[in-house]
Motif scaffolding. Structure first.
Motif, short mmCIF file in Angstrom:
data_model
loop_
_atom_site.label_atom_id
_atom_site.label_comp_id
_atom_site.label_asym_id
_atom_site.label_seq_id
_atom_site.Cartn_x
_atom_site.Cartn_y
_atom_site.Cartn_z
N PRO A 131 0.83 -1.20 0.00
CA PRO A 131 0.00 0.00 0.00
C PRO A 131 0.87 1.26 0.00
CG PRO A 131 -0.77 -1.57 1.65
CD PRO A 131 0.53 -2.09 1.16
N ASP A 132 0.46 2.24 -0.79
CA ASP A 132 1.23 3.47 -0.90
C ASP A 132 1.36 4.17 0.45
OD1 ASP A 132 2.50 5.59 -2.60
OD2 ASP A 132 0.84 6.76 -1.80
N HIS A 133 0.28 4.12 1.25
CA HIS A 133 0.35 4.81 2.54
C HIS A 133 1.31 4.12 3.51
CE1 HIS A 133 -3.42 2.28 2.48
NE2 HIS A 133 -2.78 1.72 3.49
N LEU A 134 1.55 2.81 3.35
CA LEU A 134 2.51 2.12 4.21
C LEU A 134 3.93 2.58 3.88
CD1 LEU A 134 3.39 0.02 6.28
CD2 LEU A 134 3.23 -1.73 4.50
N VAL A 135 4.24 2.64 2.60
CA VAL A 135 5.57 3.09 2.19
C VAL A 135 5.81 4.53 2.64
CG1 VAL A 135 7.09 3.52 0.23
CG2 VAL A 135 5.61 1.50 0.23
N LYS A 136 4.80 5.39 2.48
CA LYS A 136 4.95 6.79 2.89
C LYS A 136 5.13 6.90 4.41
CE LYS A 136 2.36 8.93 -0.91
NZ LYS A 136 1.14 9.65 -1.31
N ASN A 248 -4.85 -0.74 6.39
CA ASN A 248 -5.29 0.63 6.14
C ASN A 248 -4.26 1.62 6.67
OD1 ASN A 248 -5.73 0.84 8.97
ND2 ASN A 248 -7.80 0.00 8.73
N LEU A 249 -4.57 2.91 6.57
CA LEU A 249 -3.61 3.94 6.97
C LEU A 249 -3.30 3.87 8.47
CD1 LEU A 249 -1.89 6.41 6.43
CD2 LEU A 249 -3.96 7.83 6.61
N ALA A 250 -4.30 3.66 9.31
CA ALA A 250 -4.06 3.60 10.76
C ALA A 250 -3.16 2.42 11.10
CB ALA A 250 -5.39 3.48 11.50
N GLU A 251 -3.41 1.27 10.46
CA GLU A 251 -2.57 0.10 10.71
C GLU A 251 -1.16 0.29 10.15
OE1 GLU A 251 -6.33 -3.07 10.53
OE2 GLU A 251 -5.17 -2.57 8.73
N ALA A 252 -1.06 0.94 8.99
CA ALA A 252 0.26 1.22 8.42
C ALA A 252 1.07 2.13 9.33
CB ALA A 252 0.10 1.86 7.04
N ALA A 253 0.42 3.13 9.91
CA ALA A 253 1.11 4.04 10.83
C ALA A 253 1.60 3.29 12.07
CB ALA A 253 0.19 5.19 11.24
N MET A 254 0.79 2.34 12.55
CA MET A 254 1.21 1.57 13.72
C MET A 254 2.40 0.68 13.38
SD MET A 254 -1.16 -0.74 16.27
CE MET A 254 -2.07 0.71 16.83
N LEU A 255 2.41 0.08 12.18
CA LEU A 255 3.54 -0.74 11.77
C LEU A 255 4.79 0.11 11.60
CD1 LEU A 255 1.91 -3.10 9.09
CD2 LEU A 255 2.60 -3.69 11.41
N ALA A 256 4.65 1.29 11.00
CA ALA A 256 5.81 2.16 10.79
C ALA A 256 6.41 2.64 12.10
CB ALA A 256 5.42 3.36 9.92
N GLY A 257 5.62 2.70 13.14
CA GLY A 257 6.12 3.14 14.43
C GLY A 257 6.90 2.09 15.18
N LEU A 258 6.95 0.86 14.66
CA LEU A 258 7.61 -0.23 15.36
C LEU A 258 9.10 -0.35 15.04
CD1 LEU A 258 4.91 -3.03 14.96
CD2 LEU A 258 5.47 -1.78 17.04
N PHE A 259 9.56 0.26 13.96
CA PHE A 259 10.92 -0.01 13.49
C PHE A 259 11.99 0.36 14.50
CE2 PHE A 259 8.63 -0.13 9.51
CZ PHE A 259 9.28 -1.13 8.81
N LYS A 260 11.84 1.51 15.15
CA LYS A 260 12.89 1.97 16.06
C LYS A 260 12.74 1.43 17.47
CE LYS A 260 15.53 4.51 13.50
NZ LYS A 260 15.48 5.97 13.48
N ALA A 261 11.54 1.12 17.91
CA ALA A 261 11.33 0.68 19.29
C ALA A 261 10.24 -0.39 19.35
CB ALA A 261 10.98 1.86 20.18
N VAL A 281 3.51 9.10 13.87
CA VAL A 281 3.82 8.74 12.48
C VAL A 281 2.92 9.51 11.51
CG1 VAL A 281 3.83 6.87 10.79
CG2 VAL A 281 4.71 6.48 13.10
N LEU A 282 1.65 9.62 11.85
CA LEU A 282 0.73 10.38 11.01
C LEU A 282 1.17 11.84 10.91
CD1 LEU A 282 -2.67 8.89 12.24
CD2 LEU A 282 -1.49 8.40 10.08
N THR A 283 1.64 12.40 12.01
CA THR A 283 2.17 13.77 11.99
C THR A 283 3.39 13.86 11.09
OG1 THR A 283 1.36 14.16 14.24
CG2 THR A 283 3.09 15.63 13.42
N ASN A 284 4.25 12.85 11.14
CA ASN A 284 5.43 12.83 10.27
C ASN A 284 5.04 12.81 8.80
OD1 ASN A 284 7.10 12.72 12.51
ND2 ASN A 284 7.26 10.50 12.48
N ILE A 285 3.98 12.07 8.48
CA ILE A 285 3.52 12.01 7.09
C ILE A 285 3.10 13.39 6.60
CG2 ILE A 285 1.76 11.05 5.56
CD1 ILE A 285 1.74 8.55 7.30
N VAL A 286 2.41 14.12 7.46
CA VAL A 286 1.96 15.47 7.09
C VAL A 286 3.15 16.41 6.97
CG1 VAL A 286 0.57 17.44 7.82
CG2 VAL A 286 -0.30 15.11 8.13
#
Length: 720
Positions: A131-136, A248-261, A281-286
């Motif tokens: 999904p594009d939103h996961l990569v972003k 979805n976007l909410a789940e993608a944001a949760m996955l993206a937040g796992l990489f560092k911690a 993560v959503l704030t970072n996307i914006v």
């Protein structure tokens, strides 16, 4: 006078002509050297006069001199960096892609699934299908300039440093996705300057040899995501029970937040923290201009939810080590399948007991002793590795301190010295002087700065006297080579450099090596039986390898009578020597403590007829502890684990040790404390998992260090 003339035979003329010829040659050489020097000096003067025309003056002179010094220092720095980066070439020289061909599902010794490692290229989801939103979300949080930099982002590093200074703490990291991939593929999480230099050079190599899409795909497939999962595909399935293409976007944001911690924000452990991180993560996307605030509002209002999972933790440190063992075995044996199901040797209850024991003592005494990490390896007498603790928290650091960290062994290395001595013909009754000694300019001292005079080897080992093993190596073994050879025969794989100071444990060893070496003594002198798995099956169920169907015999490295003699000597260590806190009630224990210079490392390695275990405490950055010795937390941790391990088992006597199994006292058992008594019970209780967890929680409240198998009536009495 003419009558006195002598006959001329020609001998008076030849020396004269020869001397004249040599003088001519000497004069020619002198003239040539002088003329060459004169012309060189004249030429140098002409060059100097010529370049004086270009000599800068005033401000320009300051600028050029500074530039010249900068170029000199820069060249020296570049040479130093290249020298430090040479080891990186060894990493990429290996077939590092080969691990992509392995997909392993692991079972514990009883056949219960405990985790997976590896991934097949055919099973991984291509980046273009994600999904594009996961990569972003990943790029916005981990590396916004990923497609613009060459592996090292100077601008991003400056931005991170600025934000960290402004916040007066570390709020942003400067590592790019390429650098993080380099670490995941080739390096460990150990925080050293050498690792960061390797990481930078490997990042440049990855950028030169892979496309950006390949780098991103490898990163998304390899990163640890918590819960024993690796890669976004496995994480999406574990947390949301979804294919990663459907998040979805909410789940993608949760996955993206796992990489560092992953430990701190794993949603199955701490859902509120995971949702808070996803909001960041959503704030970072914006902020990265990947999406507008309006596009992420829905994900903020309806955060992701997760499926209910069993909170039982996966033995990740063990799985990392077992994965390497399986890969090496499959390659060496040229087995047909690389997508396999492996039955390991790990005992989930012993693993949990080992982890909880480490956590207990670090929580209770870590701050007092200024110690932050520990590692444990527990091996059964048959060579099966039953538990492995590679650190305090796998989610915080995946660096395996049990198998990858070579720390100084201290006095626990003396066991290998005495093994070599006994193999050479000395006995436990051999008398050697504990007196001042100097060997190659080195004068070792005893811990108490005093000397005991003439002592037997048994006494010297039990009291951990330093001068005696040094005198053994120098006077009886002819150097340290026999000791290095003996350690290697006993299964030590660490690179031990043959140096005279290594007699007292200055060489680095892993916890796994220590447990393996001492297992040789517990086995009566037989080495080479350690193993991580017993069976390998294909995904279709076909048995590819079964240890029970093969005849695997160890190698005898010590005669039985010599191994038994050493066992009796090491029993003294726990009965009246430095390892008294490791003593068990009902069975004799053999073992050795170890404490290194400046109290950086503390060890206890010991064994019974049933199990061998090695315990290490220390700090990752090599900072000294607060005078922690091997006879304290390591011995107490070993005792706690072993008390649990020996319940409900048939006790096996130590080879060569009389009365090694003793009747358990009926009176109330003593409890190990910091102050003294070390005796522990071996009561056999059929407790449920809930009852065990209740007892552990109760122990934490009471501040006890009793074993996990303590009598609940005793605990209840103490709580009153």
């Amino acid at each position: 006078m003419d009558d006195l003339n002598l006959p001329d035979d020609g001998r008076n003329k030849r020396p004269h002509k020869k001397s004249s010829f040599l003088l001519e040659i000497d004069a020619w050489i002198d003239s040539a050297i002088y003329n060459s020097g004169f012309r060189a000096a004249q030429t140098w003067e002409d060059i100097t006069i010529f370049f004086r025309r270009f000599r800068p003056r005033g401000f320009r002179r300051v600028f050029f001199e500074a530039a010249g010094d900068a170029m000199t220092l820069g060249m020296l720095g570049l040479i130093a960096l290249l020298a430090l980066a040479i080891p990186s070439s060894r990493e990429v020289a290996q077939d590092w892609r080969n691990q992509d061909q392995f997909a392993v599902t692991f079972l514990d010794r009883y056949g219960r699934e405990i985790g997976q490692r590896g991934i097949l290229h055919t099973d991984a989801v291509p980046v273009e299908d994600l999904p594009d939103h996961l990569v972003k979300a990943v790029l916005a949080t981990e590396d916004r300039r990923f497609f613009d930099h060459f592996g090292i982002d100077a601008m991003g590093l400056v931005r991170a440093m600025t934000e960290n200074v402004r916040a007066n703490s570390v709020v942003q990291g400067g590592s790019t996705i390429t650098q993080q991939l380099a670490k995941n593929l080739f390096l460990s999480n150990e925080r050293t300057l050498e690792r960061k230099i390797k990481e930078a050079f490997l990042a440049l190599w990855l950028e030169a040899n892979l496309s950006k899409e390949e780098i991103l795909k490898l990163y998304l497939d390899r990163a640890y995501m918590g819960g024993g999962t690796f890669g976004v595909g496995a994480a999406a399935k574990f947390y949301f029970d979804k294919d990663v293409r459907d998040v979805n976007l909410a789940e993608a944001a949760m996955l993206a937040g796992l990489f560092k911690a992953p430990a701190r924000f794993a949603p199955h452990i701490n859902l509120p923290a995971a949702r808070g991180r996803a909001n960041e993560v959503l704030t970072n996307i914006v902020q990265a201009d990947f999406m507008t605030e309006g596009q992420v509002t829905g994900a903020r209002r309806e955060p992701a939810d997760v499926v209910l999972r069993n909170n039982a933790e996966s033995p990740d440190y063990f799985l990392d080590w077992a994965f390497e063992e399986v890969k090496n075995f499959i390659i060496a044996e040229n087995l047909p399948s690389r997508s396999v199901v492996v039955r390991t040797t790990i005992d989930s209850e012993l693993q949990r007991a080992s982890e909880e024991s480490v956590q207990f003592f670090l929580r209770k005494h870590g701050q007092d002793y200024n110690v932050g990490e520990a590692a444990v390896v527990l091996i059964e007498a048959n060579g099966a590795v039953r538990a492995l603790v590679g650190g305090r928290d796998y989610g915080v650091s995946q660096f395996n301190r049990a198998t990858a960290a070579e720390r100084q062994a201290g006095s626990s290395f003396k066991t290998y010295v005495y093994a070599a001595a006994i193999d050479a013909g000395l006995t436990d009754a051999t008398v050697i002087a504990d007196q001042p000694i100097t060997w190659r300019g080195w004068s070792p001292q005893n811990y108490n700065r005093s000397f005991a005079g003439r002592v037997t080897l048994a006494t010297a080992l039990a009291r951990s006297i330093n001068t005696v093993p040094v005198r053994i190596a120098r006077d009886h073994l002819g150097g340290t080579k026999p000791i290095v050879d003996m350690a290697a025969k006993m299964g030590v794989e660490s690179n031990i450099i043959s140096h005279h100071t290594m007699v007292l444990g200055t060489a680095g060893m892993t916890v796994m090596d220590q447990a393996t070496g001492y297992l040789t003594l517990a086995s009566g002198g037989i080495a080479g039986t350690r193993h991580a798995f017993t069976q390998i099956k294909s995904v279709s169920g076909e048995i590819i390898y079964d240890r029970r169907r093969t005849t695997i015999e160890g190698t005898r490295v010590l005669d039985a009578d010599k191994a038994e003699m050493l066992n009796r000597m090491l029993v003294n260590v726990t009965e009246w020597g430095t390892g008294r806190r490791a003593a068990l009630d009902g069975i004799k224990v053999a073992g050795k403590t170890g404490t290194t210079q400046a109290y950086r490392d503390a060890w206890f390695v010991g064994y019974t007829g049933n199990f061998t275990a090695a315990v290490w405490y220390g700090n990752d950055d090599y900072t000294p502890t607060n005078r922690l010795t091997g006879g304290r937390l390591p011995a107490m941790t070993w005792q706690r684990i072993m008390s649990y391990a020996h319940r409900d088992v048939d006790l096996v006597p130590l080879p060569g040790v009389e009365d090694s199994i003793r009747p358990v006292a009926e009176e109330e058992p003593a409890i190990a404390t910091e102050e003294g008594v070390e005796s522990l019970p071996l009561r056999r209780l059929a407790l449920s998992e809930e009852a065990v967890r209740f007892l552990i929680a109760l122990e934490d409240r009471l501040g006890s260090v009793a074993p996990l198998s303590s009598d609940p009536q005793q605990l209840a009495a103490r709580s009153r």
